[in-house]
Design an enzyme around this catalytic site. Structure first.
Site, PDB file in Angstrom:
ATOM      1  N   HIS A  22       0.857  -1.196   0.000  1.00 18.16           N
ATOM      2  CA  HIS A  22       0.000   0.000   0.000  1.00 18.16           C
ATOM      3  C   HIS A  22       0.894   1.247   0.000  1.00 18.16           C
ATOM      4  O   HIS A  22       1.952   1.259   0.624  1.00 18.16           O
ATOM      5  CB  HIS A  22      -0.908  -0.011   1.225  1.00 18.16           C
ATOM      6  CG  HIS A  22      -1.982   1.026   1.158  1.00 18.16           C
ATOM      7  ND1 HIS A  22      -1.740   2.354   1.434  1.00 18.16           N
ATOM      8  CD2 HIS A  22      -3.285   0.945   0.802  1.00 18.16           C
ATOM      9  CE1 HIS A  22      -2.862   3.039   1.262  1.00 18.16           C
ATOM     10  NE2 HIS A  22      -3.816   2.212   0.875  1.00 18.16           N
TER      11      HIS A  22
ATOM     12  N   GLU B 165      -4.015   2.162  -7.438  1.00 19.91           N
ATOM     13  CA  GLU B 165      -4.401   3.187  -6.457  1.00 19.91           C
ATOM     14  C   GLU B 165      -3.497   4.395  -6.615  1.00 19.91           C
ATOM     15  O   GLU B 165      -2.484   4.513  -5.914  1.00 19.91           O
ATOM     16  CB  GLU B 165      -4.192   2.657  -5.036  1.00 19.91           C
ATOM     17  CG  GLU B 165      -5.240   1.721  -4.545  1.00 19.91           C
ATOM     18  CD  GLU B 165      -5.456   1.909  -3.030  1.00 19.91           C
ATOM     19  OE1 GLU B 165      -6.622   1.914  -2.631  1.00 19.91           O
ATOM     20  OE2 GLU B 165      -4.497   2.070  -2.277  1.00 19.91           O
TER      21      GLU B 165
HETATM   22  P1  PGA Z   1      -9.742   5.860   0.282  1.00 20.83           P
HETATM   23  O1  PGA Z   1      -8.519   4.853   0.596  1.00 20.83           O
HETATM   24  O2  PGA Z   1     -10.870   5.000  -0.200  1.00 20.83           O
HETATM   25  O3  PGA Z   1     -10.029   6.496   1.618  1.00 20.83           O
HETATM   26  O4  PGA Z   1      -9.266   6.798  -0.730  1.00 20.83           O
HETATM   27  C1  PGA Z   1      -8.186   3.819  -0.275  1.00 20.83           C
HETATM   28  C2  PGA Z   1      -6.918   3.172   0.162  1.00 20.83           C
HETATM   29  O5  PGA Z   1      -5.981   3.899   0.560  1.00 20.83           O
HETATM   30  O6  PGA Z   1      -6.792   1.949   0.117  1.00 20.83           O
END
Ligand code: PGA
Length: 253
Positions: free
Chosen positions: A93, A163
């Protein structure tokens, strides 16, 4: 067709065991009513077991794993997670890459270990800043680094979550990505995977989108985002919002 996968990434929330169990119970009630969507709840480590007790339909996820057990103070091994009933583990992440300095080679070790322990891994990739229209090469580099020497037979247990850091709700000035860009990212990721392991193996990898997913945009990501799931942070901490996200995702398929 595989079910749409929704991962609730609670990050380091909530702060009490009581609130974690309450939230898990409430989300499980939402999940129970819905078909065609696979739900994973990823609480902080100390809440894994109590949260698991609240779940029937939803599966248990972890937010990270170390790559081995032994003399590593404070670390948690994949075997330990597997023995608790964890089915999915988030790896790489951006918050771990940025705040804990995780490198592609460490992420690669973690990926191998999680897959060898029989769990599915959710590899997070994404650029820090928005630059133009093309998917930046860093995304490909992160994937190639993380999947180095992973046998293609294990690809079916890999999910890759695109992401972009600029889209994560807690990034200052965050804006959700568009389904069009998520579609482009998904095509790009498929190409990188096909180059690495051939079309057949790469086809078994599930691609997800993450970054400010909400009840307002989940429908368009399901329909037009070219993804088989979503990683949800902030919006997964609210029973009503997450319940709505699940319902919309199941209808939009
Ligand atoms: P968010 O986070 O949905 O609050 O943008 C997603 C993540 O960081 O996995």
């Amino acid at each position: 067709m595989k079910h749409f996968l929704l991962i609730a990434n609670w990050k380091s929330n909530p702060q009490s065991l009581e609130n974690a169990c309450m939230l898990a119970r409430a989300l499980e009630r939402e999940v129970k009513k819905i078909r065609g969507v696979e739900i994973v709840i990823a609480p902080p480590y100390p809440f894994l077991v109590p949260v698991r007790r609240e779940l029937k339909k939803a599966k248990l996820g972890a937010q990270d794993s170390f790559w081995t057990g032994g003399p590593y103070t404070g670390d948690i091994s994949p075997e330990q997670l597997a023995t608790l009933g964890v089915k999915y583990v988030i790896i790489g992440h951006s918050e771990r890459r940025i705040y804990h300095g995780e490198t592609d080679s460490l992420i690669n070790k973690k990926m191998k270990a999680v897959l060898e322990a029989g769990m599915s891994s959710i590899l997070c990739v994404g650029e820090r800043e928005r630059i133009g229209r093309d998917i930046p090469a860093i995304v490909g580099e992160q994937i190639r680094g993380a999947l180095r020497e992973i046998p293609p037979r294990l690809y079916r247990n890999i999910c890759i979550a695109y992401e972009p850091v600029w889209a994560i709700s807690t990034t200052p000035g965050a804006v959700p990505d568009t389904p069009e860009n998520s579609f482009r990212a998904s095509m790009y990721i498929r190409r990188v995977l096909a180059d690495m392991a051939g079309k057949k193996n790469s086809g078994s990898v599930r691609i997800l989108y993450g970054g400010s997913v909400s009840q307002m945009n989940i429908g368009s990501f399901v329909r037009d985002g070219g993804v088989g799931g979503a990683l949800v942070g902030s919006a997964s901490l609210n029973r009503k919002t997450f319940g709505e996200i699940i319902r919309i995702a199941s209808r939009a398929r």
